[in-house]
Design an enzyme around this catalytic site. Sequence first.
Site, PDB file in Angstrom:
ATOM      1  N   CYS A   1      26.386  69.477  95.481  1.00 47.87           N
ATOM      2  CA  CYS A   1      25.589  69.051  94.336  1.00 47.87           C
ATOM      3  C   CYS A   1      25.044  67.631  94.529  1.00 47.87           C
ATOM      4  O   CYS A   1      24.118  67.432  95.303  1.00 47.87           O
ATOM      5  CB  CYS A   1      26.380  69.203  93.046  1.00 47.87           C
ATOM      6  SG  CYS A   1      25.326  69.153  91.568  1.00 47.87           S
TER       7      CYS A   1
ATOM      8  N   HIS B   1      28.145  74.855  93.171  1.00 43.19           N
ATOM      9  CA  HIS B   1      29.517  74.350  93.036  1.00 43.19           C
ATOM     10  C   HIS B   1      30.535  75.376  93.538  1.00 43.19           C
ATOM     11  O   HIS B   1      31.152  76.092  92.735  1.00 43.19           O
ATOM     12  CB  HIS B   1      29.810  73.992  91.574  1.00 43.19           C
ATOM     13  CG  HIS B   1      29.132  72.751  91.127  1.00 43.19           C
ATOM     14  ND1 HIS B   1      29.713  71.500  91.191  1.00 43.19           N
ATOM     15  CD2 HIS B   1      27.881  72.550  90.624  1.00 43.19           C
ATOM     16  CE1 HIS B   1      28.866  70.596  90.739  1.00 43.19           C
ATOM     17  NE2 HIS B   1      27.745  71.207  90.394  1.00 43.19           N
TER      18      HIS B   1
ATOM     19  N   GLU C   1      33.414  74.725  94.587  1.00 42.95           N
ATOM     20  CA  GLU C   1      34.769  74.260  94.263  1.00 42.95           C
ATOM     21  C   GLU C   1      35.290  74.851  92.963  1.00 42.95           C
ATOM     22  O   GLU C   1      36.497  74.841  92.723  1.00 42.95           O
ATOM     23  CB  GLU C   1      34.799  72.726  94.205  1.00 42.95           C
ATOM     24  CG  GLU C   1      34.362  72.090  92.897  1.00 42.95           C
ATOM     25  CD  GLU C   1      32.862  72.166  92.612  1.00 42.95           C
ATOM     26  OE1 GLU C   1      32.449  71.850  91.474  1.00 42.95           O
ATOM     27  OE2 GLU C   1      32.101  72.528  93.539  1.00 42.95           O
TER      28      GLU C   1
END
Length: 255
Positions: free
Chosen positions: A112, A221, A223
């Site tokens: 990001c 994203h 994660e």
Amino acid sequence: MRRPIVLVPACQRQLGSHAWHMAQDKYLHAVLHGAGCMPLLLPALGAAADLEAALHIADGVMLTGSASNVDARLYGEDILHPDLPQDPARDATTLPLIRAALARQLPLLAICRGFQEVNVALGGSLHQAVHAVPGMQDHRENVLDPLGRQYAPAHRIKLMPDGLLSRLLGGESEMMVNSLHGQGVARLADGLLVEALADDGLVEAYSVASAAGFTLAVQWHPEWQVEGNPQSMRLFGAFGQACRDYQEQQHRKER
């Protein structure tokens, strides 16, 4: 052998009367449980940071997302929306860190804001408001939605055939990703290879053409709830393996 150490540059935020250096837990969790490495927070000290000292003990670098934007003046533009959050201390830390990490051939994963930082550090530019660019979709999340909905898959991306990302994901040609960003790549820096595009043509992933090791930057994203997403686990697993390989190489050099 110890777990590989992954530097995670911090954001600088003002909380009450004090400045804090911080990173969201989900990034540290993904480094630990997705990549199998030990995250180490690097404070946003700017020019005061001894990056060589930090990189000397590092086996990889992961750049996180953030609510703040990269300063547009770093790629030769005025800031169009000065009301949006900025983080000059992080900019002053991460941009030289990126160049130094690549020079050392350290594994690098950027997410990001980190994805945008690498592009700017290497000479590229950003759309400051993707949704205002003719032909582009609105890639922002609805901040009023619950987090689970904000991070839900939002749009498709197409992976470049035989690219690094496609190979990491077992030859997949497309995938669904979440989308929580207002800015995006405008001009891709020289030496970066497109790894994935959104349907509107926005760059969603790239790698560094000249890098000898693992270097991958993604706009979404991975994660988020990493252990429940097989594609994200593959991505972090590959990053973790690259960090272990780098650690072993350094260990052999020291023998």
